[in-house]
Design a protein around this motif. Structure first.
Motif, PDB file in Angstrom:
ATOM      1  N   GLU A 514       0.825  -1.203   0.000  1.00 42.69           N
ATOM      2  CA  GLU A 514       0.000   0.000   0.000  1.00 42.69           C
ATOM      3  C   GLU A 514       0.863   1.260   0.000  1.00 42.69           C
ATOM      4  O   GLU A 514       0.522   2.263  -0.654  1.00 42.69           O
ATOM      5  N   TYR A 515       1.999   1.232   0.705  1.00 41.18           N
ATOM      6  CA  TYR A 515       2.878   2.398   0.706  1.00 41.18           C
ATOM      7  C   TYR A 515       3.503   2.613  -0.671  1.00 41.18           C
ATOM      8  O   TYR A 515       3.715   3.758  -1.095  1.00 41.18           O
ATOM      9  N   ILE A 516       3.810   1.527  -1.367  1.00 37.18           N
ATOM     10  CA  ILE A 516       4.347   1.647  -2.735  1.00 37.18           C
ATOM     11  C   ILE A 516       3.286   2.248  -3.655  1.00 37.18           C
ATOM     12  O   ILE A 516       3.570   3.139  -4.456  1.00 37.18           O
ATOM     13  N   ARG A 517       2.061   1.760  -3.533  1.00 36.26           N
ATOM     14  CA  ARG A 517       0.984   2.253  -4.397  1.00 36.26           C
ATOM     15  C   ARG A 517       0.763   3.752  -4.188  1.00 36.26           C
ATOM     16  O   ARG A 517       0.665   4.523  -5.160  1.00 36.26           O
ATOM     17  N   ILE A 518       0.687   4.172  -2.936  1.00 35.03           N
ATOM     18  CA  ILE A 518       0.429   5.588  -2.652  1.00 35.03           C
ATOM     19  C   ILE A 518       1.566   6.456  -3.171  1.00 35.03           C
ATOM     20  O   ILE A 518       1.333   7.547  -3.723  1.00 35.03           O
ATOM     21  N   ALA A 519       2.801   5.984  -3.022  1.00 32.31           N
ATOM     22  CA  ALA A 519       3.952   6.750  -3.516  1.00 32.31           C
ATOM     23  C   ALA A 519       3.919   6.862  -5.036  1.00 32.31           C
ATOM     24  O   ALA A 519       4.297   7.896  -5.612  1.00 32.31           O
ATOM     25  N   LEU A 520       3.477   5.812  -5.717  1.00 30.79           N
ATOM     26  CA  LEU A 520       3.363   5.850  -7.183  1.00 30.79           C
ATOM     27  C   LEU A 520       2.259   6.807  -7.624  1.00 30.79           C
ATOM     28  O   LEU A 520       2.343   7.420  -8.696  1.00 30.79           O
ATOM     29  N   VAL A 521       1.216   6.930  -6.824  1.00 31.80           N
ATOM     30  CA  VAL A 521       0.149   7.887  -7.129  1.00 31.80           C
ATOM     31  C   VAL A 521       0.670   9.319  -6.991  1.00 31.80           C
ATOM     32  O   VAL A 521       0.405  10.185  -7.838  1.00 31.80           O
ATOM     33  N   ARG A 522       1.434   9.577  -5.939  1.00 35.76           N
ATOM     34  CA  ARG A 522       1.872  10.939  -5.651  1.00 35.76           C
ATOM     35  C   ARG A 522       3.009  11.390  -6.572  1.00 35.76           C
ATOM     36  O   ARG A 522       3.070  12.553  -6.979  1.00 35.76           O
ATOM     37  N   ASN A 523       3.923  10.489  -6.884  1.00 39.11           N
ATOM     38  CA  ASN A 523       5.147  10.845  -7.594  1.00 39.11           C
ATOM     39  C   ASN A 523       5.151  10.266  -9.002  1.00 39.11           C
ATOM     40  O   ASN A 523       4.621   9.185  -9.243  1.00 39.11           O
ATOM     41  N   SER A 524       5.784  10.959  -9.927  1.00 40.10           N
ATOM     42  CA  SER A 524       5.774  10.536 -11.328  1.00 40.10           C
ATOM     43  C   SER A 524       7.124  10.044 -11.818  1.00 40.10           C
ATOM     44  O   SER A 524       7.271   9.738 -13.002  1.00 40.10           O
ATOM     45  N   SER A 525       8.111   9.936 -10.936  1.00 44.13           N
ATOM     46  CA  SER A 525       9.439   9.520 -11.380  1.00 44.13           C
ATOM     47  C   SER A 525      10.104   8.673 -10.311  1.00 44.13           C
ATOM     48  O   SER A 525       9.722   8.723  -9.131  1.00 44.13           O
ATOM     49  N   PRO A 526      11.106   7.886 -10.698  1.00 43.47           N
ATOM     50  CA  PRO A 526      11.855   7.108  -9.697  1.00 43.47           C
ATOM     51  C   PRO A 526      12.673   8.025  -8.801  1.00 43.47           C
ATOM     52  O   PRO A 526      12.764   9.240  -9.045  1.00 43.47           O
ATOM     53  N   THR A 527      13.267   7.461  -7.775  1.00 47.17           N
ATOM     54  CA  THR A 527      14.031   8.290  -6.839  1.00 47.17           C
ATOM     55  C   THR A 527      15.269   8.887  -7.487  1.00 47.17           C
ATOM     56  O   THR A 527      15.788   9.901  -7.025  1.00 47.17           O
ATOM     57  N   PHE A 528      15.756   8.271  -8.572  1.00 47.93           N
ATOM     58  CA  PHE A 528      16.875   8.844  -9.322  1.00 47.93           C
ATOM     59  C   PHE A 528      16.852   8.293 -10.734  1.00 47.93           C
ATOM     60  O   PHE A 528      16.317   7.213 -10.995  1.00 47.93           O
ATOM     61  N   GLU A 529      17.414   9.058 -11.660  1.00 50.56           N
ATOM     62  CA  GLU A 529      17.501   8.631 -13.047  1.00 50.56           C
ATOM     63  C   GLU A 529      18.814   7.894 -13.258  1.00 50.56           C
ATOM     64  O   GLU A 529      19.871   8.348 -12.826  1.00 50.56           O
ATOM     65  N   LEU A 530      18.747   6.758 -13.917  1.00 47.42           N
ATOM     66  CA  LEU A 530      19.946   5.965 -14.167  1.00 47.42           C
ATOM     67  C   LEU A 530      20.826   6.625 -15.225  1.00 47.42           C
ATOM     68  O   LEU A 530      20.342   7.049 -16.276  1.00 47.42           O
ATOM     69  N   ASP A 531      22.092   6.720 -14.923  1.00 50.69           N
ATOM     70  CA  ASP A 531      23.078   7.185 -15.898  1.00 50.69           C
ATOM     71  C   ASP A 531      23.468   5.996 -16.771  1.00 50.69           C
ATOM     72  O   ASP A 531      23.860   4.945 -16.264  1.00 50.69           O
ATOM     73  N   GLU A 532      23.364   6.146 -18.082  1.00 52.48           N
ATOM     74  CA  GLU A 532      23.627   5.017 -18.978  1.00 52.48           C
ATOM     75  C   GLU A 532      25.078   4.565 -18.950  1.00 52.48           C
ATOM     76  O   GLU A 532      25.411   3.504 -19.472  1.00 52.48           O
ATOM     77  N   THR A 533      25.951   5.375 -18.331  1.00 50.59           N
ATOM     78  CA  THR A 533      27.343   4.934 -18.151  1.00 50.59           C
ATOM     79  C   THR A 533      27.484   4.059 -16.914  1.00 50.59           C
ATOM     80  O   THR A 533      28.534   3.446 -16.703  1.00 50.59           O
ATOM     81  N   GLY A 534      26.438   4.013 -16.082  1.00 54.20           N
ATOM     82  CA  GLY A 534      26.495   3.219 -14.861  1.00 54.20           C
ATOM     83  C   GLY A 534      27.240   3.883 -13.730  1.00 54.20           C
ATOM     84  O   GLY A 534      27.541   3.248 -12.710  1.00 54.20           O
ATOM     85  N   GLU A 535      27.508   5.195 -13.834  1.00 53.85           N
ATOM     86  CA  GLU A 535      28.317   5.872 -12.820  1.00 53.85           C
ATOM     87  C   GLU A 535      27.567   6.118 -11.516  1.00 53.85           C
ATOM     88  O   GLU A 535      28.187   6.373 -10.492  1.00 53.85           O
ATOM     89  N   ASN A 536      26.230   6.074 -11.553  1.00 55.23           N
ATOM     90  CA  ASN A 536      25.486   6.384 -10.328  1.00 55.23           C
ATOM     91  C   ASN A 536      24.764   5.160  -9.761  1.00 55.23           C
ATOM     92  O   ASN A 536      23.738   5.282  -9.113  1.00 55.23           O
TER      93      ASN A 536
END
Length: 633
Positions: A514-536
């Motif tokens: 339920e906490y995952i569902r509510i967070a997905l409702v409120r937010n439109s993006s992941p906690t961070f964007e993946l760098d395609e170089t894999g640096e993050n």
């Protein structure tokens, strides 16, 4: 004077050069640790010192991690060295206990046994007294009380016969009138440890003292010396005297754990030259004076100059009360009202935030509205999004594949594209569809995907999940096309609506859907964007989210805004009334809490019906605003 690796002016260097020992005394926000790092960098740049010549001992593991991170930023160690910082050049940049353990392991081993854990104490108490160390009924934790008194005596370098001096002894004596003497308990516990090949945490310190083990480095830095209790102080003095250069950092006004034996005198009595830091870079005048008001009568703190251009904002609110329902085992923490935790996040949007309370139980209740409204946060008590890896990984995975579909470009080879429902999921279909998942996200998603959407048996998929998550890496979303069915992409890519399909495996794999569902409702993006170089790959994107801690745990922390929840438990109140030393210590606790903010402090009053007020009501005279800022979101 500056060095190659830093632009920081080193305080007091004209009178006490970096090649000499000293103690650095600074009020909140004056940069004690920063000054320590600046002196170390100067030694590295100009005096031939290597990182391997430095021992940096802290009270908290998190501060040691911060110091190592600064070393990386300054270019004196590599990011790869942080993978296993307990080896190589950084092995003595850690807590004092960890440093002592490494000394013992390399020089004169304590015993090659396991460190005592909760299970060992529980087993001992059941075997010896037919009573639990801890039980579900917290009122009958006789074993825990007995151990608390024992460890207090050890950490205060007192004999077991001095048990009556321990603040917890009265409670032990009243709760368990037939308890064994501490002398007998110590003998029984030592025998149990020998029989079961166990070593206590404090024995690394006592072993270092008994064998005069000191870091084999030219430089010893001891941070947060105001947190030292007698045993730590004895080890610290020995290491300071043995070092060619000792740097001791502390603030006697921030001693908040006198119940453990800490005292301002340990820092004050160190016989080495002292530099007093005179400028606070954090605390604005209004907030500094509010913090020092709490100290009035017991302490006369050094008032620094203020380098913060802001005057500061002080608010006072009376938000809805927070309570715990013992019948349903749930928090009754209102949300969506003026001054509730979620409301405060919206009013101070775009600013870093610390939520502070006196106990972990209070922190748990305060953060419940954040869980209930989908706010991403970090928390000392383990219910935040950083400590709960599985919840975070599933949230990020579902965000990344939201609206995504696969197309086969050749036999069993897939690329990502946007599905027909992508726009309904709020995705920008003009942009390219996401290509990657973090390996931990992909593994979590597969572990919790229903078996009917998997192309292989559950045990085979779990094995594949373990394989891809054995180390952080990028996993192509298209690679999942060979693992999951076409139905997966039709049903598991709808964000919050897909959460109900997740398999909530019990035990450690419980995911709180339920906490995952509510967070997905409120937010439109992941906690961070993946760098395609894999640096993050080692990041989680949660450095800037609101943080909730006890005031004790907040030392060294800062934020734009601090929300300070007034209130102490009845046990603390009784202690304060009975002993002026405890009252002085409690004053310092709240001084620490009120001095964490760079811009605004909000004092929340009357939140707990079962707690007593502590902050003086005269602080109301210092408030700068009659109402909170308007909501930003």
């Amino acid at each position: 004077m500056k060095s190659e690796h830093t632009t920081i002016e080193i305080a007091g260097v004209d009178n006490i050069p970096v090649t000499e020992s000293l103690k650095i005394n600074g009020p909140p926000g004056t940069g004690k640790t920063t000054q320590g790092i600046a002196r170390v960098l100067k030694l590295i740049d100009e005096h031939g010192i290597d990182v391997s010549d430095i021992a940096w001992a802290t009270y908290r593991r998190s501060l040691a991690d911060d110091v190592l991170e600064e070393f990386v930023k300054k270019g004196i160690i590599t990011r790869e060295e942080l993978d296993e910082p307990w080896y190589g050049r950084t092995q003595f940049v850690s807590t004092t206990h960890a440093d002592a353990r490494r000394l013992a392991d390399s020089d004169a081993p304590v015993r090659d046994w396991d460190t005592v854990c909760w299970r060992d104490k529980q087993g001992f108490c059941l075997d010896q007294y037919s009573l639990p160390y801890q039980s579900q009924d917290s009122t009958s934790d006789y074993g825990s009380l007995l151990f608390d008194v024992y460890y207090w005596l050890v950490n205060n370098c007192l004999p077991m016969s001095a048990a009556h001096k321990c603040p917890m002894y009265t409670e032990l004596d009243a709760s368990w009138k037939s308890h064994p003497s501490l002398t007998q308990f110590a003998e029984d516990w030592e025998a149990y440890k020998r029989d079961n090949q166990l070593v206590d945490f404090h024995e690394y310190l006592t072993h270092a003292l008994e064998n005069e083990l000191c870091p084999p480095t030219e430089v010893v830095v001891i941070d947060e010396y105001h947190d030292a209790y007698p045993l730590l102080h004895e080890v610290g003095k020995m290491w300071i005297e043995a070092a060619d250069i000792a740097i001791v950092l502390g603030d006697p006004q921030q001693v908040v754990n006198t119940h453990e034996g800490a005292s301002p005198k340990f820092f004050e009595e160190l016989d080495i030259p002292e530099v007093q830091l005179d400028t606070t870079w954090r605390v604005p005048p209004v907030l500094w004076h509010a913090a020092t008001d709490v100290l009035d009568g017991w302490h006369d703190p050094h008032e620094p100059a203020f380098n913060n251009p802001r005057e500061g904002n002080l608010y006072e609110i009376h938000p809805p009360q927070i309570d715990y329902n013992n019948d349903t085992d749930t928090w009754q923490s209102p949300a969506g009202q003026y001054g509730t935790p979620d409301d405060l996040v919206e009013r101070f949007a775009g600013q870093s935030m610390l939520i502070l309370a006196r106990t972990q139980r209070m922190v748990e209740g305060i953060t419940q509205p954040w869980l209930d409204t989908g706010i991403l946060f970090r928390s000392q008590v383990g219910n935040g999004w950083r400590k709960n890896d599985r919840r975070r990984h599933l949230y990020n995975a579902l965000q990344r594949i939201r609206g995504v579909h696969l197309e086969m470009v050749k036999w069993n080879v897939y690329d990502t594209c946007w599905g027909h429902h992508a726009e309904n999921q709020g995705r920008d279909t003009e942009a390219d569809a996401p290509v990657y998942l973090h390996s931990s996200e992909a593994a979590a998603l597969l572990r919790h995907t229903p078996a009917k959407y998997l192309q292989q048996p559950r045990n085979a998929t779990d094995k594949y999940a373990r394989h891809i998550s054995d180390s952080p890496r990028l996993v192509q979303i298209g690679d999942l096309g060979a693992v999951v069915t076409d139905e997966f992409w039709e049903l598991m890519t709808h964000g919050p609506a897909s959460v109900k399909l997740l398999v909530d495996r019990q035990g450690k794999a419980h995911i709180e859907p339920e906490y995952i569902r509510i967070a997905l409702v409120r937010n439109s993006s992941p906690t961070f964007e993946l760098d395609e170089t894999g640096e993050n790959l080692y990041e989680d994107g949660l450095d800037s989210v609101p943080v909730a801690k006890t005031i004790h745990a907040s030392k060294g922390s800062e934020a734009d805004v601090a929300i300070v929840y007034d209130g102490i438990t009845r046990a603390i109140q009784q202690s304060v009334r009975c002993d002026p030393r405890h009252e002085a210590n409690e004053d310092r606790v709240w001084y620490v809490g009120l001095s964490r903010a760079k811009e605004s402090v909000v004092i929340a009053r009357d939140v707990w019906w079962w707690a007593d007020d502590y902050l003086p009501f005269t602080l109301s005279n210092r408030t700068t605003n009659t109402a909170l800022p308007e909501k930003q979101v």
